[in-house]
Design a protein around this motif. Structure first.
Motif, PDB file in Angstrom:
ATOM      1  N   PRO A 264       0.815  -1.072  -0.069  1.00 18.12           N
ATOM      2  CA  PRO A 264       0.014  -0.069  -0.137  1.00 18.12           C
ATOM      3  C   PRO A 264       0.853   1.272   0.046  1.00 18.12           C
ATOM      4  O   PRO A 264       1.903   1.336   0.711  1.00 18.12           O
ATOM      5  N   ARG A 265       0.367   2.505  -0.659  1.00 15.20           N
ATOM      6  CA  ARG A 265       1.056   3.556  -0.817  1.00 15.20           C
ATOM      7  C   ARG A 265       0.468   4.496   0.302  1.00 15.20           C
ATOM      8  O   ARG A 265      -0.731   4.557   0.445  1.00 15.20           O
ATOM      9  N   HIS A 266       1.416   5.367   0.675  1.00 16.91           N
ATOM     10  CA  HIS A 266       0.995   6.590   1.220  1.00 16.91           C
ATOM     11  C   HIS A 266       1.739   7.681   1.016  1.00 16.91           C
ATOM     12  O   HIS A 266       2.972   7.809   0.191  1.00 16.91           O
ATOM     13  N   SER A 267       1.071   8.714   0.896  1.00 18.97           N
ATOM     14  CA  SER A 267       1.684  10.319   0.344  1.00 18.97           C
ATOM     15  C   SER A 267       2.081  11.222   1.501  1.00 18.97           C
ATOM     16  O   SER A 267       1.318  11.219   2.474  1.00 18.97           O
ATOM     17  N   TYR A 268       2.997  11.988   1.111  1.00  9.97           N
ATOM     18  CA  TYR A 268       3.433  13.013   2.174  1.00  9.97           C
ATOM     19  C   TYR A 268       3.896  14.341   1.372  1.00  9.97           C
ATOM     20  O   TYR A 268       4.709  14.231   0.417  1.00  9.97           O
ATOM     21  N   PRO A 269       3.544  15.571   1.863  1.00 16.86           N
ATOM     22  CA  PRO A 269       3.827  16.665   1.122  1.00 16.86           C
ATOM     23  C   PRO A 269       5.368  17.013   1.184  1.00 16.86           C
ATOM     24  O   PRO A 269       5.786  16.775   2.203  1.00 16.86           O
ATOM     25  N   VAL A 270       6.116  17.746   0.111  1.00 19.60           N
ATOM     26  CA  VAL A 270       7.350  18.103   0.320  1.00 19.60           C
ATOM     27  C   VAL A 270       7.299  19.531   0.431  1.00 19.60           C
ATOM     28  O   VAL A 270       6.974  20.303  -0.379  1.00 19.60           O
ATOM     29  N   VAL A 271       7.751  19.987   1.737  1.00 21.74           N
ATOM     30  CA  VAL A 271       7.838  21.427   1.821  1.00 21.74           C
ATOM     31  C   VAL A 271       8.995  21.709   2.691  1.00 21.74           C
ATOM     32  O   VAL A 271       9.757  20.678   3.208  1.00 21.74           O
ATOM     33  N   PHE A 272       9.334  23.006   2.632  1.00 22.90           N
ATOM     34  CA  PHE A 272      10.698  23.456   3.363  1.00 22.90           C
ATOM     35  C   PHE A 272      10.172  24.667   4.405  1.00 22.90           C
ATOM     36  O   PHE A 272       9.404  25.467   3.903  1.00 22.90           O
ATOM     37  N   ILE A 273      10.470  24.296   5.655  1.00 16.72           N
ATOM     38  CA  ILE A 273      10.189  25.217   6.732  1.00 16.72           C
ATOM     39  C   ILE A 273      11.068  25.341   7.633  1.00 16.72           C
ATOM     40  O   ILE A 273      11.671  24.310   8.027  1.00 16.72           O
ATOM     41  N   VAL A 274      11.608  26.779   7.901  1.00 17.83           N
ATOM     42  CA  VAL A 274      12.438  26.886   8.993  1.00 17.83           C
ATOM     43  C   VAL A 274      12.071  27.917   9.774  1.00 17.83           C
ATOM     44  O   VAL A 274      11.327  28.864   9.433  1.00 17.83           O
ATOM     45  N   ALA A 275      11.972  27.793  11.006  1.00 18.13           N
ATOM     46  CA  ALA A 275      11.660  28.653  11.973  1.00 18.13           C
ATOM     47  C   ALA A 275      12.593  29.703  12.009  1.00 18.13           C
ATOM     48  O   ALA A 275      13.889  29.648  12.062  1.00 18.13           O
ATOM     49  N   ASP A 276      11.935  30.956  12.288  1.00 18.08           N
ATOM     50  CA  ASP A 276      12.827  32.238  12.252  1.00 18.08           C
ATOM     51  C   ASP A 276      13.805  32.441  13.653  1.00 18.08           C
ATOM     52  O   ASP A 276      14.855  32.775  13.578  1.00 18.08           O
ATOM     53  N   GLN A 277      13.133  31.568  14.850  1.00 18.67           N
ATOM     54  CA  GLN A 277      14.185  31.399  15.736  1.00 18.67           C
ATOM     55  C   GLN A 277      14.011  30.168  16.327  1.00 18.67           C
ATOM     56  O   GLN A 277      12.605  29.735  16.295  1.00 18.67           O
ATOM     57  N   GLN A 278      14.863  29.410  16.939  1.00 19.33           N
ATOM     58  CA  GLN A 278      14.795  28.175  17.540  1.00 19.33           C
ATOM     59  C   GLN A 278      14.335  28.080  19.184  1.00 19.33           C
ATOM     60  O   GLN A 278      14.070  27.015  19.483  1.00 19.33           O
ATOM     61  N   TYR A 279      14.848  29.271  19.612  1.00 17.32           N
ATOM     62  CA  TYR A 279      14.784  29.120  21.032  1.00 17.32           C
ATOM     63  C   TYR A 279      14.261  30.404  21.765  1.00 17.32           C
ATOM     64  O   TYR A 279      14.611  31.580  20.960  1.00 17.32           O
ATOM     65  N   GLN A 280      13.554  30.732  22.817  1.00 20.39           N
ATOM     66  CA  GLN A 280      13.227  31.775  23.589  1.00 20.39           C
ATOM     67  C   GLN A 280      13.545  31.277  24.951  1.00 20.39           C
ATOM     68  O   GLN A 280      13.824  30.214  25.128  1.00 20.39           O
TER      69      GLN A 280
END
Length: 403
Positions: A264-280
């Motif tokens: 069986p096949r499964h699908s996943y969108p291909v996107v690029f996401i980077v947070a502007d800051q990784q910590y607070q």
């Protein structure tokens, strides 16, 4: 005021669970909040996808105590090519005096081992199923409201870790913006059986609509990652197994003979996401919540695991030096430790995507010449392999084998 936990991790996926296991030896009280029940591997990241693990990732998973329980397949060679062009690259573990370049693990198997390990550690509490609702910084530390069994509960912690995926609610509630790019591609994943043995070789073939990867999980079995234009997603998901096998054969070629069976096949969108800051203050993002990458080089989870190792190292050493868990110096040191590796991987995956999906005149010839040059220059190839394996440059100590 006493806190309920020292560290609260939102998300019991691969990165969140790995961090909990990596932090356990510190003796900190750790809670992991997960919205989906983990019984029977219902957590969405624990499915039939193949995870390619570099040697650095193997060391991290061995350090947290689960590598011996994971069923994996060694990758001894990698073959990279472009459809309709002459260039190719062959990478061999022997070129860097290793027995393998990495391993392939089915996500479901990895998830089972991680959750078995968490269940065995007395200072990890799994709060599941439960959903994050809100958090705020108070004199008691980070105060978190969660929804569990139709009741809102409040817990406190010194550090909140958002490991809740590409569409992270933790990131959203923290008001952290992102830089995003939709590649308009979908990765279709299936397990396949091939006529010829794969000989422990991982294949990646670039096509005009995205890369195709065949990752070995047995002598004649592989996990295929077939990247297609998102507009064609439904057509590929609804065609018969025979039609899908034929389409995959046409695009991939006959290096492994006929593709005789698909699951069986499964699908996943291909996107690029980077947070502007990784910590607070008292908050950090990990894994896909911090950076979601194109899968073209299988670097996403490996980068996330190195981040786990780096954060665990900074927390452990900070506590040994008398710092409290919410001391800003811990997260500042983590950011300095991991910045170079993160930026290198982000640049590499994005340049690779832009290079292969851009057909300006002469560019296809240039990139195929570059592949041939890489394939015929041993020193350059060795350096490239080490970077791909995650064993070069400044790394957390347990990646480099110092602990």
């Amino acid at each position: 005021m006493p806190r309920d936990y020292d560290v609260v991790i939102v998300g019991a996926g691969m990165v969140g669970a790995s961090l909990a296991c990596a932090l356990a030896p510190t003796g900190l009280r750790i809670a992991v909040i997960e919205a989906v029940t983990v019984k029977h591997n219902q957590q969405p990241s624990y499915d039939d996808r193949a995870i390619t693990l570099t040697p650095s990732s193997q060391r991290i998973l061995d350090h947290v105590g689960i590598w011996q329980q994971i069923q994996s397949t060694a990758i001894k060679k990698i073959h990279v090519s472009e459809q309709g062009h002459f260039g190719f690259v062959r990478l061999d573990a022997m070129a860097v005096d290793h027995t393998e370049l990495g391993h392939v693990v089915v996500a479901r198997t990895l998830g089972r081992s991680l959750h078995d390990r968490m269940s065995a550690l007395v200072n990890i509490t799994l709060i599941c199923p439960a959903k994050l609702q809100h958090f705020q910084r108070t004199e008691a530390g980070m105060t978190i409201k969660i929804l569990r069994s139709d009741r809102v509960e409040t817990i406190t912690t010194g550090l909140l870790v958002g490991a809740d995926g590409s569409r992270s609610l933790t990131r959203q509630l923290a008001g952290i913006n992102t830089h995003e790019h939709d590649f308009n591609q979908t990765a279709i994943v299936s397990h396949v059986t091939t006529q010829r043995p794969n000989e422990a070789t991982a294949y990646e073939r670039f096509t005009p609509h995205g890369p195709i990867a065949l990752l070995p999980i047995g002598s004649h079995r592989s996990v295929s990652v077939f990247t297609v234009d998102s507009a064609d997603r439904e057509r590929y998901l609804t065609m018969s197994d025979a039609q899908f096998s034929q389409s995959l054969e046409i695009e991939f070629g006959r290096r492994l003979g006929r593709i005789e069976q698909t699951r069986p096949r499964h699908s996943y969108p291909v996107v690029f996401i980077v947070a502007d800051q990784q910590y607070q203050p008292q908050l950090i993002l990990l894994g896909n919540a911090a950076h979601t990458l194109h899968p073209n080089a299988a670097q996403g989870f490996n980068l996330g695991l190195r981040d786990v190792a780096g954060l665990a190292e900074c927390i452990s050493e900070g506590i040994e030096n008398g710092l409290v868990i919410d001391d800003s110096g811990i997260l500042e040191r983590y950011s300095r430790l991991r910045r170079s590796d993160q930026q290198r991987v982000l640049r590499f995956t994005n340049r690779l995507a832009r290079s292969f999906y851009n057909n300006f005149p002469l560019l296809p010839t240039a990139r195929n010449m570059a592949m041939l040059m890489l394939d015929t220059m041993p020193d350059f190839k060795s350096s490239f392999i080490k970077k791909a394996m995650g064993i070069s440059g400044l790394q957390p100590k347990l990646v480099s084998g110092q602990v």
